[in-house]
Design an enzyme around this catalytic site. Sequence first.
Site, mmCIF file in Angstrom:
data_model
loop_
_atom_site.group_PDB
_atom_site.id
_atom_site.type_symbol
_atom_site.label_atom_id
_atom_site.label_comp_id
_atom_site.label_asym_id
_atom_site.label_seq_id
_atom_site.Cartn_x
_atom_site.Cartn_y
_atom_site.Cartn_z
ATOM 1 N N GLU A 1 0.803 -1.219 0.000
ATOM 2 C CA GLU A 1 0.000 0.000 0.000
ATOM 3 C C GLU A 1 0.842 1.278 0.000
ATOM 4 O O GLU A 1 0.540 2.219 0.742
ATOM 5 C CB GLU A 1 -0.923 0.006 1.217
HETATM 6 C C1 TNX Z 1 -4.332 -4.084 4.757
HETATM 7 S S1 TNX Z 1 -2.809 -6.117 3.577
HETATM 8 C C2 TNX Z 1 -3.079 -3.792 5.238
HETATM 9 C C3 TNX Z 1 -2.925 -3.289 6.595
HETATM 10 C C4 TNX Z 1 -4.239 -3.134 7.292
HETATM 11 C C5 TNX Z 1 -5.144 -4.279 6.932
HETATM 12 C C6 TNX Z 1 -6.442 -4.259 7.650
HETATM 13 C C7 TNX Z 1 -1.663 -5.215 3.967
HETATM 14 C C8 TNX Z 1 -0.400 -5.731 3.615
HETATM 15 N N1 TNX Z 1 -1.918 -4.063 4.581
HETATM 16 O O1 TNX Z 1 -2.217 -2.085 6.597
HETATM 17 O O2 TNX Z 1 -4.000 -3.118 8.671
HETATM 18 O O3 TNX Z 1 -5.388 -4.263 5.555
HETATM 19 O O4 TNX Z 1 -7.182 -5.409 7.351
#
Ligand code: TNX
Length: 562
Positions: free
Chosen positions: A372
């Site tokens: 992300e």
């Molecule tokens: C996605 S999946 C994220 C996290 C969040 C989570 C909550 C991923 C690698 N990153 O930053 O905490 O979703 O479900």
Amino acid sequence: MRRPSVRNHFPRILCSLLLIGASAWASAPSAAPAARSTPADASATVLARVVPAPASVQAGGASYVIGSGTRIHVPGNSNEVRKIGDYLAAVLRPSTGYPVPVVADGGDRDGIVLKLGAAVSGAGSRTAAGAPGAGGGQVPRDTAVALGAEGYRLIVSGQSVTLGAEQAAGLFHGVQTLRQLLPAAVEKHSVQSGPWTVPGGTITDVPRYAYRGGMLDVSRHFFSVAQVERYIDQLALYKINQLHLHLSDDQGWRIAVDSWPRLAAYGGSTQVGGGPGGSYSKADYREIVRYAAGRYLTVVPEIDMPGHTNAALASYAELNCSGTAPPLYTGTQVGFSSLCVSKDVTYRFADEVLGELAALTPGPYLHIGGDEAHSTGHADYVTFMDKVQPIVTKYGKTVLAWHQLAGAHPVAGAVAQYWGTDGSEKEVADAAKAGLRLVLSPANRAYLDMKYTASTPLGLDWAGLVEVKDSYNWDPATFVKGAPASAVLGVEAPLWTETIVTSANIDYMAFPRLPGIAEIGWSPAATHQWDAYKVRLAAQGPRWTALGIGYYRSPQVPWPSD
Ligand code: TNX
């Protein structure tokens, strides 16, 4: 929350999967509990209840009853095996009320014998029905199966319980199986009435995958060493062998770094919702590593970069392209922060942080995040990963990162943690074909922070509602379309903690889904069957109650009243 896609590829190593032929499966877990209660049926029922399902179960023969004279034998008295004996004794003593001494001699076979190494593959003489023979206590050479690094064989007869393994980890996993063969009350901390019967038979067991992980996000909310150790104990029950700690994120930096002391001191000073946060000293972290190692779990530390870095950016102005530190962040949005890819100091930071973490971490992996990074342009993302992966390898560690790494240039030997929901990311499949190994954590299956139903009081729902059956019904070997099954190193169940604050919250979200992910990681694919699994899972409920684990009583599972 916005969830991005990935691009791109790279090299390979095969994960060798040790699978016992489905024919060896005999009468095992697919056999639902029998209605009759003759001793043989009762044995079969109990042996067929183990989670994760063992690779091979043969019920039959006399049962062993733990009594006041039962001793745990540690022939050879190796320090490591003695510790496993002590661990087993610590489970048995409070509830049985028996002294259960751990003794070095291997001569007296009346008791529980823990055998390590060469003797395991040596000539054996017990039949599957448990009849004692000339080499009493030897683990029989009844199959050509190598037990390997984590496998074990458990033979129960009227005289003894013999647990054999090539490596100590196998003995430890076998102890978890033995616990499940005893009544649930064995897990209580006060004296209970027995009988403490271990049903007769033989279990031969090896894992499907080498990597079976649980992740705890200690950044969004901080969890103390004692809370982490409680979770380690729960992971160990189901033969999970990796503890992934998400040590940094926008809301908090949780590990002391001597060369950048404000990371923990300031960056660790809050959490989601604005609580006090916290961080681990190096001594704390070493204690977690030590405790995990005693339960045969390897700690996988994660420093999430280049996004998810507000806590670091708030602690050191020079890490920001603007040169100005943002305030600490206590919300739950993602994707707004980025290290400054064009600045040299960013790589000195990464080098010093990862160097100190590598020195504290005996395990092979350093997880560098990479998810992300919405505030990092694609070219910058690739540049950053090109510069930071070699730092990991320079410190002798293997790169682990979220699957967005597939869109950059994964270094040889790297592992990507897949967290998509439908396996459609072509970049990941292409990279896996080129050698990138995968740990599977599909968010709509393996994320323990997803709500079970719309009315679950905790958790998120961006990947969907994940009931117990959804969580169990998937196959790591085929989930990412086009990725070779041989690229799959294993599975992991992440528990993100935006809404998770206490150990009771952890319990409720992890149970009963965590054992299902553990089973997917451990058990042969041939054993995968929801209708049989839900019966075995139901039998775990009273164990969790005995252990003080408050779980979600999913209506999908036929729980006994406990
Ligand atoms: C996605 S999946 C994220 C996290 C969040 C989570 C909550 C991923 C690698 N990153 O930053 O905490 O979703 O479900």
